[in-house]
Design an enzyme around this catalytic site. Sequence first.
Site, PDB file in Angstrom:
ATOM      1  N   ALA A  10      32.778  45.510  52.017  1.00 42.25           N
ATOM      2  CA  ALA A  10      33.221  46.388  50.940  1.00 42.25           C
ATOM      3  C   ALA A  10      32.663  45.964  49.592  1.00 42.25           C
ATOM      4  CB  ALA A  10      34.743  46.400  50.894  1.00 42.25           C
ATOM      5  N   LEU A  31      39.965  59.416  49.963  1.00 42.34           N
ATOM      6  CA  LEU A  31      39.298  58.575  48.972  1.00 42.34           C
ATOM      7  C   LEU A  31      39.633  57.112  49.296  1.00 42.34           C
ATOM      8  CD1 LEU A  31      37.812  58.463  46.186  1.00 42.34           C
ATOM      9  CD2 LEU A  31      40.074  58.495  45.130  1.00 42.34           C
ATOM     10  N   HIS A  75      44.472  19.002  40.512  1.00 41.09           N
ATOM     11  CA  HIS A  75      45.021  18.236  41.630  1.00 41.09           C
ATOM     12  C   HIS A  75      46.518  18.527  41.763  1.00 41.09           C
ATOM     13  CE1 HIS A  75      45.623  14.920  44.382  1.00 41.09           C
ATOM     14  NE2 HIS A  75      46.641  14.503  43.648  1.00 41.09           N
TER      15      HIS A  75
END
Length: 452
Positions: free
Chosen positions: A306, A35, A429
Amino acid sequence: MHDIVILGGGSGGYATALRASQLGLSVVLIEQDKLGGTCLHRGCIPTKALLHAAEVADTAREGEAFGVRSTFDGIDMTKVNSYKDGVIGRLYKGLQGLVASRAITYVEGYGQLVAPNTIEVNGERYEGRNIVLATGSFARSIPGLEIAGRVMTSDQALTLDYVPQSVIILGGGVIGVEFASVWRSFGVDVTVIEGLPTLVPAEDASVSKAMERAFRKRGINFKTGVRFQSAAQDDSGVNVTLESGETLRADLLLVAVGRGPRTEGLGYEAQGIAMDRGFVLTNERLATNVPGVFAVGDIVPGLQLAHRGFQQGIFVAEEIAGLAPLAIDETGIPRVTYSEPEIASIGYTEAQAKEKFGDVESYEYNLGGNGKSQILGTAGFIKLVRQKNGPVVGVHMIGSRVGELIGEAQLVYNWEASPEDVTPLIHAHPTQNEAFGEAFLALAGKPLHAHA
Ligand SMILES: Cc1cc2nc3c(=O)[nH]c(=O)nc-3n(C[C@H](O)[C@H](O)[C@H](O)COP(=O)(O)OP(=O)(O)OC[C@H]3O[C@@H](n4cnc5c(N)ncnc54)[C@H](O)[C@@H]3O)c2cc1C
């Protein structure tokens, strides 16, 4: 009779099963091996674990430049593999638990389509009102080039228990450059051979060029626009001959020339499913020409990624459940090459955008002006392509860690935002993400840390 019978438990197949079970459909998921399929066991995850180990090696090597005393003493491949296998193992266990927790009948074994609504496994027949084909792909070779011994594909390369001294890589696409990057960081002498004129030829031309510059700087050899002729191996190495007559020698030859659909002998053609060179043809709703039969993942022509398989799986489950989901825009699928440097892109290259939209503007924000990139010591850029006075239709990035920036790019592209729409959104930032804000500001005509 089940609502859905799925053949193949990789990214596409298991995503279909998970979403379908969520929607209350009865699901059978058939898998002959493990799987999770290619991505989890032989693709995305193991390669990214190796790339992370490679980054750690580079960090050790480059510590002095940051005032940190460190030395690189070499690679212990047994430990690298156990780290990699540990990551896979944990994710595999998690995925097994997820499938087990849902109302999914999981069947282990080799399945074949024996009727348009039936898959047979170990003599047992599973009938579905709908069938989803998700049998994935395999590493291709070149006619006449046998995969054996020192000539290998990514499947064998991922299980190597030693670091070779030298490697020739056939193919300068995603898989080829990722392995080149890992091995170079591990101290290997690497040569990439690519038949097309540039490395990563599917990317925007400016990214391909920057990648070649970066590879040259890293000491990765490459030959582009050259064609492979033959290879012969002996006890100590592989000789590769190019069509030009030039020969090269290395410990190993990695064949990374793309992936073919795993569809042969599975009964698809026999059941009348329209195919093209082994790929299963579908319409934009992922339906084949045979009513009730769908296909997802690498067997469907298009990007073999994927997350495309995940999204297609979700789509098909929702389609079968009658939710009429929005069709997937293939150009809106993000693409990341996880080498050092990384490449991340979405939408159209500048050349494609010109062809499609005519009038386009582009802007390259150099990471040299980005504080975090300076801190990391990386070079590269973010390139935006927009339709003249319109939305952003392409984002192309290169530099360390830019794969992590693709999230914003995919939102902007898929929401068809123009630079003016997103300039009010604030970027923290100092982050690399900020480079996006700068590029948007520049394209909207009000650059901050950039020249107009
Ligand atoms: C080296 C490498 C690196 C990669 N890196 C990335 C990456 O970083 N990011 C990314 O998005 N993609 C990556 N990919 C691609 C990604 O792995 C594939 O796009 C994805 O696995 C496709 O999913 P799939 O479900 O179509 O097929 P697969 O994952 O191949 O699954 C198909 C499954 O079907 C099973 N099966 C086949 N035939 C039968 C049968 N007759 N009976 C029962 N079961 C059967 C197989 O055993 C397999 O488990 C990489 C691939 C490789 C090879």
